[in-house]
Design a protein around this motif. Structure first.
Motif, PDB file in Angstrom:
ATOM      1  N   ALA A  81     -92.500  43.758  21.807  1.00 41.65           N
ATOM      2  CA  ALA A  81     -92.087  44.946  21.770  1.00 41.65           C
ATOM      3  C   ALA A  81     -90.918  45.758  21.063  1.00 41.65           C
ATOM      4  O   ALA A  81     -90.119  44.509  21.237  1.00 41.65           O
ATOM      5  N   ALA A  82     -90.482  46.499  20.827  1.00 35.98           N
ATOM      6  CA  ALA A  82     -89.640  47.048  19.989  1.00 35.98           C
ATOM      7  C   ALA A  82     -88.746  48.326  20.496  1.00 35.98           C
ATOM      8  O   ALA A  82     -89.802  49.189  21.426  1.00 35.98           O
ATOM      9  N   GLU A  83     -87.268  48.676  20.366  1.00 34.18           N
ATOM     10  CA  GLU A  83     -86.846  49.791  21.249  1.00 34.18           C
ATOM     11  C   GLU A  83     -86.964  49.944  20.273  1.00 34.18           C
ATOM     12  O   GLU A  83     -86.287  49.754  18.797  1.00 34.18           O
ATOM     13  N   LEU A  84     -86.452  51.972  19.358  1.00 39.88           N
ATOM     14  CA  LEU A  84     -86.615  52.296  19.204  1.00 39.88           C
ATOM     15  C   LEU A  84     -85.060  53.737  19.339  1.00 39.88           C
ATOM     16  O   LEU A  84     -84.883  53.938  20.043  1.00 39.88           O
ATOM     17  N   ALA A  85     -84.300  54.412  18.494  1.00 44.46           N
ATOM     18  CA  ALA A  85     -83.491  54.422  18.581  1.00 44.46           C
ATOM     19  C   ALA A  85     -84.145  56.632  16.903  1.00 44.46           C
ATOM     20  O   ALA A  85     -84.014  55.391  16.158  1.00 44.46           O
ATOM     21  N   ALA A 104     -92.788  56.790   9.844  1.00 42.34           N
ATOM     22  CA  ALA A 104     -92.425  55.888   8.954  1.00 42.34           C
ATOM     23  C   ALA A 104     -92.315  54.935  10.156  1.00 42.34           C
ATOM     24  O   ALA A 104     -92.846  53.402   9.900  1.00 42.34           O
ATOM     25  N   LEU A 105     -91.721  54.845  11.048  1.00 40.63           N
ATOM     26  CA  LEU A 105     -91.183  53.906  11.843  1.00 40.63           C
ATOM     27  C   LEU A 105     -92.193  52.761  12.153  1.00 40.63           C
ATOM     28  O   LEU A 105     -92.131  51.651  12.475  1.00 40.63           O
ATOM     29  N   GLU A 106     -92.912  54.109  12.615  1.00 39.27           N
ATOM     30  CA  GLU A 106     -94.227  53.512  13.586  1.00 39.27           C
ATOM     31  C   GLU A 106     -95.459  52.606  12.959  1.00 39.27           C
ATOM     32  O   GLU A 106     -95.506  51.542  13.020  1.00 39.27           O
ATOM     33  N   ILE A 108     -94.501  51.393   9.675  1.00 43.59           N
ATOM     34  CA  ILE A 108     -93.455  49.691   9.714  1.00 43.59           C
ATOM     35  C   ILE A 108     -93.848  48.684  10.468  1.00 43.59           C
ATOM     36  O   ILE A 108     -94.440  47.772  10.127  1.00 43.59           O
ATOM     37  N   LEU A 109     -93.826  49.143  11.804  1.00 42.72           N
ATOM     38  CA  LEU A 109     -93.843  48.202  13.676  1.00 42.72           C
ATOM     39  C   LEU A 109     -95.335  47.763  13.645  1.00 42.72           C
ATOM     40  O   LEU A 109     -95.541  46.723  13.765  1.00 42.72           O
ATOM     41  N   GLU A 110     -96.504  48.935  13.383  1.00 47.58           N
ATOM     42  CA  GLU A 110     -97.306  48.475  13.350  1.00 47.58           C
ATOM     43  C   GLU A 110     -97.764  47.321  12.451  1.00 47.58           C
ATOM     44  O   GLU A 110     -97.821  46.210  12.435  1.00 47.58           O
ATOM     45  N   ALA A 111     -97.150  47.615  11.191  1.00 46.90           N
ATOM     46  CA  ALA A 111     -97.739  46.606   9.820  1.00 46.90           C
ATOM     47  C   ALA A 111     -96.977  45.009  10.281  1.00 46.90           C
ATOM     48  O   ALA A 111     -97.672  44.048   9.740  1.00 46.90           O
ATOM     49  N   GLN A 112     -96.093  44.996  10.777  1.00 42.79           N
ATOM     50  CA  GLN A 112     -94.844  43.439  11.394  1.00 42.79           C
ATOM     51  C   GLN A 112     -95.706  43.712  12.541  1.00 42.79           C
ATOM     52  O   GLN A 112     -95.602  42.349  12.493  1.00 42.79           O
ATOM     53  N   GLY A 113     -96.704  43.906  13.380  1.00 40.88           N
ATOM     54  CA  GLY A 113     -97.669  43.542  14.196  1.00 40.88           C
ATOM     55  C   GLY A 113     -96.866  43.579  15.518  1.00 40.88           C
ATOM     56  O   GLY A 113     -97.242  43.033  16.650  1.00 40.88           O
TER      57      GLY A 113
END
Length: 193
Positions: A81-85, A104-106, A108-113
């Motif tokens: 889980a990640a918090e975004l700002a 773009a953030l989503e 990248i985060l999806e690629a990170q798992g």
């Protein structure tokens, strides 16, 4: 208007701090009272990039906004889980900058798992000169749903504000979930525009 998304660097800190200072000094969007020093802000960028993306949006070479992710909670079980700002330069809202940054953030985060995205949002009982309900509507438009509210937990400019949590699920939850990959491991494979 062509918006380019790039990875932030500590060299961007002065410009990003200038964008952020408006929110600290003139809004209740952030509950921070004092504008951080340039050194502290640059260190925040460095610390974030150790595991998560920190992105800037540029138009004509000028930075008009930034967004980043961070740990939702430090305990290991929350690792997916990640918090975004996100912060967009004052006067440049509603130009698609935020949407480009979050997309773009989503990705990248999806690629990170990362599977769960969270936004912690200041929320007024009634809109005033320091805070509107626009951030909740923005996140709702991007597919986030309201999952919780803390009442009158933030005090700024002599007023009490609520805080809400919004959530968006971007990945599949598995019984044997693969580990999250730190941002530095995947950043060279990114195709940012």
């Amino acid at each position: 208007m062509e918006i380019r998304i790039e990875i932030a660097t500590p060299a961007d800190a002065a410009v990003l701090l200038n964008i952020y200072a408006h929110y600290v000094n003139h809004t209740a969007i952030t509950f921070e009272y004092d504008v951080p020093s340039l050194e502290e802000f640059a260190q925040r960028i460095i610390n974030t990039l150790e595991k998560y993306p920190y992105l800037v949006a540029k138009c004509g070479g000028e930075i008009l906004g930034y967004a980043y992710a961070g740990a939702f909670h430090p305990r290991a079980a929350y690792g997916w889980a990640a918090e975004l700002a996100i912060y967009v330069k004052n006067g440049c809202q509603k130009m698609g900058i935020g949407k480009c940054l979050y997309a773009a953030l989503e990705e990248i985060l999806e690629a990170q798992g990362i599977l769960n995205l969270y936004a912690c949002i200041a929320y007024p009982e009634a809109e005033d000169e320091y805070l509107t309900k626009n951030s909740v509507e923005y996140h709702r438009h991007l597919g986030y749903r309201l999952v919780g509210q803390f009442r009158q937990c933030g005090y700024k400019f002599g007023k009490w504000y609520h805080m809400v949590w919004m959530e968006k699920i971007i990945g599949e939850h598995l019984e044997n979930q693969p580990p999250v990959r730190p941002f530095p491991e995947i950043k060279d494979s990114l195709a940012l525009n």
